[in-house]
Design an enzyme around this catalytic site. Structure first.
Site, PDB file in Angstrom:
ATOM      1  N   TRP A 161     -45.415  52.534 -14.125  1.00 31.80           N
ATOM      2  CA  TRP A 161     -44.285  51.737 -14.603  1.00 31.80           C
ATOM      3  C   TRP A 161     -43.813  50.774 -13.524  1.00 31.80           C
ATOM      4  O   TRP A 161     -43.037  51.149 -12.651  1.00 31.80           O
ATOM      5  CB  TRP A 161     -43.123  52.649 -15.014  1.00 31.80           C
ATOM      6  CG  TRP A 161     -43.461  53.510 -16.193  1.00 31.80           C
ATOM      7  CD1 TRP A 161     -43.391  53.150 -17.499  1.00 31.80           C
ATOM      8  CD2 TRP A 161     -43.920  54.863 -16.175  1.00 31.80           C
ATOM      9  NE1 TRP A 161     -43.785  54.201 -18.300  1.00 31.80           N
ATOM     10  CE2 TRP A 161     -44.116  55.263 -17.505  1.00 31.80           C
ATOM     11  CE3 TRP A 161     -44.206  55.784 -15.153  1.00 31.80           C
ATOM     12  CZ2 TRP A 161     -44.567  56.536 -17.857  1.00 31.80           C
ATOM     13  CZ3 TRP A 161     -44.655  57.045 -15.503  1.00 31.80           C
ATOM     14  CH2 TRP A 161     -44.832  57.399 -16.845  1.00 31.80           C
ATOM     15  N   HIS A 178     -38.867  52.623 -19.788  1.00 28.23           N
ATOM     16  CA  HIS A 178     -39.209  53.287 -21.056  1.00 28.23           C
ATOM     17  C   HIS A 178     -37.943  53.941 -21.624  1.00 28.23           C
ATOM     18  O   HIS A 178     -36.916  53.983 -20.955  1.00 28.23           O
ATOM     19  CB  HIS A 178     -40.330  54.315 -20.875  1.00 28.23           C
ATOM     20  CG  HIS A 178     -40.142  55.285 -19.739  1.00 28.23           C
ATOM     21  ND1 HIS A 178     -41.050  56.266 -19.432  1.00 28.23           N
ATOM     22  CD2 HIS A 178     -39.129  55.449 -18.837  1.00 28.23           C
ATOM     23  CE1 HIS A 178     -40.615  56.974 -18.400  1.00 28.23           C
ATOM     24  NE2 HIS A 178     -39.460  56.502 -18.028  1.00 28.23           N
ATOM     25  N   ARG A 204     -40.697  45.772 -18.031  1.00 27.29           N
ATOM     26  CA  ARG A 204     -41.771  46.068 -17.066  1.00 27.29           C
ATOM     27  C   ARG A 204     -42.037  44.827 -16.199  1.00 27.29           C
ATOM     28  O   ARG A 204     -42.225  43.733 -16.742  1.00 27.29           O
ATOM     29  CB  ARG A 204     -43.074  46.423 -17.802  1.00 27.29           C
ATOM     30  CG  ARG A 204     -42.951  47.602 -18.735  1.00 27.29           C
ATOM     31  CD  ARG A 204     -43.300  48.916 -18.074  1.00 27.29           C
ATOM     32  NE  ARG A 204     -42.992  50.020 -18.982  1.00 27.29           N
ATOM     33  CZ  ARG A 204     -43.889  50.628 -19.751  1.00 27.29           C
ATOM     34  NH1 ARG A 204     -45.150  50.254 -19.714  1.00 27.29           N
ATOM     35  NH2 ARG A 204     -43.520  51.609 -20.541  1.00 27.29           N
ATOM     36  N   GLN A 218     -39.214  49.968 -27.578  1.00 29.32           N
ATOM     37  CA  GLN A 218     -39.832  51.270 -27.758  1.00 29.32           C
ATOM     38  C   GLN A 218     -38.953  52.100 -28.671  1.00 29.32           C
ATOM     39  O   GLN A 218     -37.765  51.814 -28.850  1.00 29.32           O
ATOM     40  CB  GLN A 218     -39.929  52.012 -26.417  1.00 29.32           C
ATOM     41  CG  GLN A 218     -41.139  51.651 -25.608  1.00 29.32           C
ATOM     42  CD  GLN A 218     -41.349  52.598 -24.432  1.00 29.32           C
ATOM     43  OE1 GLN A 218     -40.449  53.335 -24.042  1.00 29.32           O
ATOM     44  NE2 GLN A 218     -42.525  52.569 -23.868  1.00 29.32           N
ATOM     45  N   VAL A 261     -45.084  65.533 -19.962  1.00 29.98           N
ATOM     46  CA  VAL A 261     -45.636  66.310 -21.079  1.00 29.98           C
ATOM     47  C   VAL A 261     -46.872  67.074 -20.634  1.00 29.98           C
ATOM     48  O   VAL A 261     -47.559  66.695 -19.690  1.00 29.98           O
ATOM     49  CB  VAL A 261     -46.010  65.396 -22.280  1.00 29.98           C
ATOM     50  CG1 VAL A 261     -44.768  64.967 -23.032  1.00 29.98           C
ATOM     51  CG2 VAL A 261     -46.814  64.196 -21.825  1.00 29.98           C
ATOM     52  N   ALA A 304     -42.535  65.182 -27.641  1.00 28.45           N
ATOM     53  CA  ALA A 304     -41.828  63.921 -27.429  1.00 28.45           C
ATOM     54  C   ALA A 304     -42.840  62.809 -27.618  1.00 28.45           C
ATOM     55  O   ALA A 304     -44.046  63.013 -27.425  1.00 28.45           O
ATOM     56  CB  ALA A 304     -41.253  63.875 -26.023  1.00 28.45           C
TER      57      ALA A 304
END
Ligand code: DAH
Length: 336
Positions: A161, A178, A204, A218, A261, A304
């Protein structure tokens, strides 16, 4: 009339006329003043007309003063008229003229931007599946954007990122890269079971091309319960695409890496030219994330996801360059 008396008269006309002109604030008023002083039966005009009854000496004296004053007033009136928008003297009636037989002008109507339209649609689909809509800040802290999501300083994953930092750097403020920080924000304050979506703009600091912008939308999704599984995620997303595109589109889930995750996936859909387009990053919430918000990973689990709304809009409306959305080019916007 004595000489002094006549000078008094000129002085008072001068004073009145200039005073009125100074105060005049529109064209109409100037026009009235013009009539009052130098019009056909204006104050000054009357004096000029009466000159013929005077003696030669009087006429000479009064005449030249009266004419000089008339000139002065005319000059001032001309300036005032220009100030209120009249071009070239006395034909202001032309400017005021209205053709009442001309056809009316159509009032142009605006409409909703394609991304906003898709955002509304996407939101209502998730709402119909029991998700609540939540929002979060665009200026985010380093803590929520990175650290709390298992991306500490110096962690190589930060390179995923490229970030717009807000000066001064030491405050750790940035434009969110994000919508994922809202997972943390929400779980800190709410107990599971929970189902939310968080739409919003993200930023970004990177080179843009036809599928990457520096600013885009997003939609974060989060579901936590006792038995929430990958199968639930897959079913949800399949159902979602069916509702959005109203046709069967091909979708694939492949492994992907995101620090928050485990396991992580990427979801692609097939576009019209048979190319796979990545539209979602997702995964099962990392146990460390649950611990970060004081939830017990042996009791709770969930998934998620983060969906790129611009890309979904591109797919839905056959748009081939993401930069068009923010180009400000009305020829593009008016097509929708
Ligand atoms: N935040 C990720 C990004 O912007 C996308 C993402 C990946 C969101 C995995 C998630 C997730 O919620 O579980 O690249």
């Amino acid at each position: 009339m004595s000489e002094n008396q006549s000078l008094d008269i000129f002085q008072s006309i001068r004073k009145d006329a200039f005073g009125a002109l100074e105060e005049a604030s529109d064209f109409e008023t100037v026009h009235k003043i013009e009539a009052e002083y130098i019009g056909k039966s204006g104050r000054l005009t009357k004096i000029l007309k009466s000159l013929k009854e005077m003696s030669l000496a009087e006429r000479k004296e009064m005449g030249s003063t009266a004419n000089a004053l008339k000139k002065e007033i005319e000059e001032k009136i001309k300036l005032k008229k220009e100030e209120f928008g009249e071009r070239g003297g006395s034909n202001h009636r032309d400017a005021d003229w209205i053709d009442i037989t001309a056809p009316g002008k159509k009032i142009s109507r605006g409409h909703i931007h394609p991304i906003s339209r898709v955002l509304k649609e996407v939101t209502s689909i998730f709402e119909s599946m029991g998700f609540e809509v939540v929002e979060g800040p665009e200026v985010e802290t380093e803590h929520y954007n990175f650290d709390a999501l298992n991306i500490p300083k110096e962690h190589p994953a930060r390179d995923l990122w490229d970030t717009f930092w807000i000066k001064p750097l030491k405050n750790g403020l940035l434009l969110r890269t994000h919508t994922s920080p809202n997972q943390i924000r929400y779980m800190e304050k709410h107990q599971p079971p929970l189902r939310i979506i968080v739409p919003g703009q993200v930023f970004r600091y990177e080179a843009s091309d036809s599928s990457h912008g520096i600013q885009f939308y997003q939609l974060e999704g989060l579901m936590v319960d006792k038995t929430t599984s990958v199968a639930n995620f897959k079913a949800l997303i399949e159902q979602f695409f069916k509702k959005l595109f109203k046709e069967n589109i091909q979708m694939r889930i492949r492994p992907g890496y995101f620090p928050f995750v485990e396991p992580g996936f990427e979801v692609d859909i097939k576009d019209r030219s048979d190319k796979w387009l990545e539209v979602i990053g997702a995964g099962m919430i990392h146990p460390q994330i649950l611990k970060n918000v004081k939830l017990d990973p042996s009791q709770w689990q969930g998934f998620a996801f983060g969906m790129g709304l611009d890309r979904i809009t591109m797919m839905k409306y056959k748009i081939d360059d993401i930069r068009l959305f923010h180009s400000g080019d009305l020829r593009f916007i008016r097509q929708f």
